[in-house]
Design a protein around this motif. Structure first.
Motif, mmCIF file in Angstrom:
data_model
loop_
_atom_site.group_PDB
_atom_site.id
_atom_site.type_symbol
_atom_site.label_atom_id
_atom_site.label_comp_id
_atom_site.label_asym_id
_atom_site.label_seq_id
_atom_site.Cartn_x
_atom_site.Cartn_y
_atom_site.Cartn_z
ATOM 1 N N GLU A 164 0.890 -1.171 -0.184
ATOM 2 C CA GLU A 164 0.013 -0.044 -0.036
ATOM 3 C C GLU A 164 1.077 1.328 -0.049
ATOM 4 O O GLU A 164 2.022 1.190 0.505
ATOM 5 N N ALA A 165 0.408 2.316 -0.913
ATOM 6 C CA ALA A 165 0.900 3.668 -0.495
ATOM 7 C C ALA A 165 0.140 4.685 -1.005
ATOM 8 O O ALA A 165 -1.021 4.496 -1.409
ATOM 9 N N THR A 166 0.578 5.774 -0.598
ATOM 10 C CA THR A 166 0.112 7.068 -1.014
ATOM 11 C C THR A 166 1.269 7.973 -1.727
ATOM 12 O O THR A 166 2.309 7.917 -1.265
ATOM 13 N N VAL A 167 0.783 8.197 -2.990
ATOM 14 C CA VAL A 167 1.656 9.044 -3.898
ATOM 15 C C VAL A 167 1.097 10.280 -4.171
ATOM 16 O O VAL A 167 0.039 10.772 -4.181
ATOM 17 N N GLY A 168 2.284 11.155 -4.725
ATOM 18 C CA GLY A 168 1.692 12.509 -5.062
ATOM 19 C C GLY A 168 3.132 13.363 -5.264
ATOM 20 O O GLY A 168 4.088 12.807 -5.278
ATOM 21 N N ARG A 194 -2.781 13.526 -5.494
ATOM 22 C CA ARG A 194 -2.597 12.699 -4.130
ATOM 23 C C ARG A 194 -3.544 11.581 -4.435
ATOM 24 O O ARG A 194 -4.883 11.544 -4.342
ATOM 25 N N ALA A 195 -2.968 10.341 -4.296
ATOM 26 C CA ALA A 195 -3.544 9.274 -4.551
ATOM 27 C C ALA A 195 -3.268 8.160 -3.515
ATOM 28 O O ALA A 195 -1.917 8.043 -3.211
ATOM 29 N N ASP A 196 -4.092 7.137 -2.987
ATOM 30 C CA ASP A 196 -3.879 6.088 -2.273
ATOM 31 C C ASP A 196 -4.010 4.964 -3.142
ATOM 32 O O ASP A 196 -4.959 4.965 -4.051
ATOM 33 N N MET A 197 -3.221 3.936 -3.005
ATOM 34 C CA MET A 197 -3.117 2.707 -3.661
ATOM 35 C C MET A 197 -2.797 1.514 -2.868
ATOM 36 O O MET A 197 -2.074 1.550 -2.073
ATOM 37 N N SER A 206 -6.267 2.004 -7.173
ATOM 38 C CA SER A 206 -6.086 3.276 -6.726
ATOM 39 C C SER A 206 -7.190 4.240 -6.508
ATOM 40 O O SER A 206 -8.178 4.106 -7.206
ATOM 41 N N THR A 207 -7.053 5.257 -5.497
ATOM 42 C CA THR A 207 -8.396 6.280 -5.469
ATOM 43 C C THR A 207 -7.729 7.532 -5.275
ATOM 44 O O THR A 207 -6.584 7.806 -4.678
ATOM 45 N N ARG A 212 -7.497 11.344 -4.046
ATOM 46 C CA ARG A 212 -7.875 12.264 -3.149
ATOM 47 C C ARG A 212 -7.988 13.677 -3.981
ATOM 48 O O ARG A 212 -8.859 14.374 -3.561
#
Length: 145
Positions: free
Chosen positions: A33-37, A51-54, A69-70, A72
């Motif tokens: 899992e990660a949050t990217v941006g 800004r996305a969570d995946m 991914s979703t 934000r």
């Protein structure tokens, strides 16, 4: 120049937890899992303020991966089309499973809907399509030996 491998398939979803639960029920395992941006994500996607969570899930053999991914930000009001399975451009992910009826029943508890019927192709397999989260269509194949 040669392709080395298919790395993963990416699917954008609105409800990340529901999508993960659907694919875990199917039999995939959470890999990470990660949050990217940041600027690199903005450049990659051609958007500003990404800004996305995946969550990456993988098949038990470790060879197939799906990135769920979703976003934000930026937000969108567009959604995936709910079109027939034969519409051009509609992707389908297909998985080989042990017992197709059992898998369909388990996925129904997570919002999965059978597209047509479970069909038998000669003495080779039983095959069906299930529409899951965000209208993703997956194929389920039970090989007959």
């Amino acid at each position: 120049m040669a392709i080395h491998r298919l790395d993963h398939v990416g699917i954008v979803v609105e409800d990340l937890a529901a999508a993960v639960a659907f694919f875990v029920e199917l039999g995939l395992e959470v890999e990470g899992e990660a949050t990217v941006g940041g600027p690199w994500a903005d450049d990659l996607l051609g958007l500003d303020g990404v800004r996305a969570d995946m969550v990456v899930v993988r098949t038990p053999d470790g060879h197939g991966r799906v990135e769920l991914s979703t976003f934000r930000s930026p937000r969108t009001t567009d959604t995936a089309p709910n079109v027939p399975v034969h519409a051009p451009g509609i992707p389908r992910l297909t998985f080989v499973v042990d017992e197709v009826e059992d898998v369909v029943a388990r996925l129904r508890a997570h919002g999965g809907e059978l597209v047509g019927a479970i069909a038998r192709y000669e003495d080779l397999c039983r095959y069906c399509y299930v529409r899951g989260p965000e209208n993703v269509i997956i194929g389920l194949v039970e090989e007959l030996h």
